[in-house]
Design an enzyme around this catalytic site. Sequence first.
Site, PDB file in Angstrom:
ATOM      1  N   HIS A   6      66.505  46.867  -0.537  1.00  0.00           N
ATOM      2  CA  HIS A   6      65.914  47.351   0.751  1.00  0.00           C
ATOM      3  C   HIS A   6      67.169  47.912   1.570  1.00  0.00           C
ATOM      4  O   HIS A   6      68.288  47.481   1.408  1.00  0.00           O
ATOM      5  CB  HIS A   6      65.098  46.434   1.391  1.00  0.00           C
ATOM      6  CG  HIS A   6      63.753  46.501   0.758  1.00  0.00           C
ATOM      7  ND1 HIS A   6      62.541  46.628   1.349  1.00  0.00           N
ATOM      8  CD2 HIS A   6      63.629  46.005  -0.637  1.00  0.00           C
ATOM      9  CE1 HIS A   6      61.354  46.416   0.433  1.00  0.00           C
ATOM     10  NE2 HIS A   6      62.252  45.962  -0.520  1.00  0.00           N
TER      11      HIS A   6
ATOM     12  N   ARG B 292      59.390  29.617   6.551  1.00  0.00           N
ATOM     13  CA  ARG B 292      60.556  29.998   7.350  1.00  0.00           C
ATOM     14  C   ARG B 292      61.720  30.544   6.492  1.00  0.00           C
ATOM     15  O   ARG B 292      62.130  30.094   5.416  1.00  0.00           O
ATOM     16  CB  ARG B 292      61.079  28.651   7.840  1.00  0.00           C
ATOM     17  CG  ARG B 292      60.119  28.242   8.919  1.00  0.00           C
ATOM     18  CD  ARG B 292      60.734  26.651   9.524  1.00  0.00           C
ATOM     19  NE  ARG B 292      61.069  25.544   8.235  1.00  0.00           N
ATOM     20  CZ  ARG B 292      60.722  24.630   8.424  1.00  0.00           C
ATOM     21  NH1 ARG B 292      60.080  23.990   9.414  1.00  0.00           N
ATOM     22  NH2 ARG B 292      60.947  23.540   7.317  1.00  0.00           N
TER      23      ARG B 292
ATOM     24  N   SER C  51      61.002  44.147   5.116  1.00  0.00           N
ATOM     25  CA  SER C  51      61.461  43.358   4.347  1.00  0.00           C
ATOM     26  C   SER C  51      62.969  43.643   4.337  1.00  0.00           C
ATOM     27  O   SER C  51      63.479  44.764   4.437  1.00  0.00           O
ATOM     28  CB  SER C  51      60.819  43.873   2.936  1.00  0.00           C
ATOM     29  OG  SER C  51      61.662  43.461   1.687  1.00  0.00           O
TER      30      SER C  51
ATOM     31  N   PHE D 203      71.662  24.077   7.707  1.00  0.00           N
ATOM     32  CA  PHE D 203      71.075  25.047   6.850  1.00  0.00           C
ATOM     33  C   PHE D 203      69.769  25.647   7.048  1.00  0.00           C
ATOM     34  O   PHE D 203      69.128  26.624   6.890  1.00  0.00           O
ATOM     35  CB  PHE D 203      71.033  24.814   5.240  1.00  0.00           C
ATOM     36  CG  PHE D 203      72.466  24.642   4.837  1.00  0.00           C
ATOM     37  CD1 PHE D 203      73.290  25.639   4.390  1.00  0.00           C
ATOM     38  CD2 PHE D 203      73.330  23.492   4.808  1.00  0.00           C
ATOM     39  CE1 PHE D 203      74.287  25.741   3.688  1.00  0.00           C
ATOM     40  CE2 PHE D 203      74.606  23.238   4.364  1.00  0.00           C
ATOM     41  CZ  PHE D 203      75.168  24.358   3.819  1.00  0.00           C
TER      42      PHE D 203
ATOM     43  N   HIS E 134      54.380  25.559   9.543  1.00  0.00           N
ATOM     44  CA  HIS E 134      53.109  24.601   9.343  1.00  0.00           C
ATOM     45  C   HIS E 134      52.120  24.767  10.547  1.00  0.00           C
ATOM     46  O   HIS E 134      51.087  23.953  10.167  1.00  0.00           O
ATOM     47  CB  HIS E 134      53.882  23.235   9.700  1.00  0.00           C
ATOM     48  CG  HIS E 134      55.190  22.885   8.978  1.00  0.00           C
ATOM     49  ND1 HIS E 134      55.055  22.656   7.519  1.00  0.00           N
ATOM     50  CD2 HIS E 134      56.367  22.975   9.168  1.00  0.00           C
ATOM     51  CE1 HIS E 134      56.323  22.231   7.038  1.00  0.00           C
ATOM     52  NE2 HIS E 134      57.157  22.781   7.910  1.00  0.00           N
TER      53      HIS E 134
HETATM   54  C1  LIG Z   1      55.138  48.372   1.468  1.00  0.00           C
HETATM   55  C2  LIG Z   1      55.704  46.909   1.035  1.00  0.00           C
HETATM   56  N1  LIG Z   1      55.204  45.812   1.727  1.00  0.00           N
HETATM   57  C3  LIG Z   1      55.418  44.698   1.511  1.00  0.00           C
HETATM   58  C4  LIG Z   1      56.661  44.477   0.486  1.00  0.00           C
HETATM   59  C5  LIG Z   1      56.984  43.021   0.311  1.00  0.00           C
HETATM   60  O1  LIG Z   1      58.425  42.549   0.513  1.00  0.00           O
HETATM   61  P1  LIG Z   1      59.060  41.668  -0.280  1.00  0.00           P
HETATM   62  O2  LIG Z   1      59.642  42.117  -1.446  1.00  0.00           O
HETATM   63  O3  LIG Z   1      60.084  41.236   0.784  1.00  0.00           O
HETATM   64  O4  LIG Z   1      58.198  40.177  -0.096  1.00  0.00           O
HETATM   65  C6  LIG Z   1      57.170  45.498  -0.197  1.00  0.00           C
HETATM   66  C7  LIG Z   1      58.218  45.564  -1.093  1.00  0.00           C
HETATM   67  O5  LIG Z   1      58.975  45.944  -1.620  1.00  0.00           O
HETATM   68  C8  LIG Z   1      56.686  46.988   0.052  1.00  0.00           C
HETATM   69  O6  LIG Z   1      57.379  47.910  -0.482  1.00  0.00           O
END
Ligand SMILES: Cc1ncc(COP(=O)(O)O)c(C=O)c1O
Length: 386
Positions: free
Chosen positions: A187, A248, A182, A27, A214
Amino acid sequence: MKYELASTTWDNAEREAIARVVDSDMFTMGKNVLAFEEAFASYFGKKYAVMVNSGSSANLVAVASLFFRKENPLKAGDEVIVPCISWATTFHPLQQYGLKLRFVDVNLETLNYDIDKLKDAITPNTKMIVTVSILGNPCEFDEIEKLCNEKGIILFDDNCESMGAKIGGKFTGTRGLVNTFSTFFSHHISTMEGGLVLTDDKELYNLLKAMRNHGWTRGQDADSPIFDKKDDDFFEAYRFILPGYNVRPGELHGAIGLEQMKKLPHLIEARRKNAEYFVSLFKDDKRFIIQKECGESSWFCFTMIVRPELQLERKDVLVKLKNAGIEHRIITGGCFLKHDVIKYYDHTVHSRANADLAHDRGWFVGNHPYDIRKEIDYLHKTLEAF
Ligand SMILES: Cc1ncc(COP(=O)(O)O)c(C=O)c1O
C-alpha cells in the site's frame, strides 16, 4: 524486463527505527504506536486515530464499535449499501455482525459507485453506506456526504486502497463517521502489516480502543464516555466492558509508521507522475478502458478493461503479459458477488452489470513510488501485439 506489482518504501530510516525498538526491548503496543496515531490523525486533520494490526482489523473494529454507540447504534438486520467491487474484508465484518448487504454497481470508468444507481438503491431501511475508493481513485464524496447527511445515513469509508487521495480539497478517508486505512506492504505506506481507523467522535474513539484490546478498560481516556471508573483498582485492572478482540499492533509497526508518514507526500507525488505518463499513453486507446480519475487519485495501480464491444479476449492479453513478466491481478478481487463466499451473506443486489464486466474483462498492473516510465513503455509495447 520485469514489471512488478509492488515494491518497498523502506530505506535506512525504517531499519534504524526497527533497531531503536529492538534496543529499547519494549515491543508491545506503547509510545511509538501512540506517536504514529497522533501523527496520522494530525496529517489527515482528524481528531483521533486508532492503529490495529491490519486494514481488515480496522474494518472489523470499526463495524463492531458502531454496534455499541449509545445513540443510533447499528443492529443486526440493518441494511448497509456496499459497492459490488471491493476487497473481501470490506464485507466480512458486515456479514459477521448480521447486517443485510445491498450491492450497488460501479461506474465502468471510475470503478467507484455509480452515483445514480447509489441514489436509487437507498431504501427507507438503509442505515449505512460503505464507500470504497478503488485503487486510489476517490469516490464522489461531495455528493455521497450530502446524501448521507440529508437522509441520516451513516457514512463508513473503507479507504484502505486510497491513502493520500483527495477530492473537493479534502483527503479521502476523512468524510466518514469512521474511516479505515491499510498499511500492508503493497500500500501507499507500509508497516509490514497494519491498519488505522480515523474518527472525530470521542465515543467511537474509546469504543475502538476497547475493541482492539480485549474489550477492556485499560487505555480509555480519563473522561471516556463509555464507562464509569470505579475506585476498586484491583478490579479495574482487568475490567471488561465490550465483546472485543486483540488486534493490537506492536511497537515495531508504530515506529516504522512514524518514518513512513514523513515520506507520504513524496510517495504520492511519484505515483501521480507515473500516472500522468500511463494516462498519456493509454487515454485514447480504443481497446482498453483505463480508470478515469475523479479528484486527485493516489494511483495505487493502473487498471485496464477490454472494451465490452470488442472480440479481443482478456485471456489472450493476460498470457502475453505473463510471458512478458508483467505482473497483474484481477481488479480488487473483482465482483464480490461472483465469489463462493457470497452464499453465506444475507444480501440483495440492486445492480451489478459493470462490476461483472470489470470482473470478466479487467486487470491491473502495478504502480510504484518512483519513476516507472520505462516499465509503462514496456507495457505499452507489449500490448501493441493486439
Ligand atoms: C478496500 C480494502 N479494504 C480492506 C483491505 C484489507 O487490508 P489488509 O490487507 O491490511 O488487511 C484491503 C486490502 O487491500 C482493501 O483493498
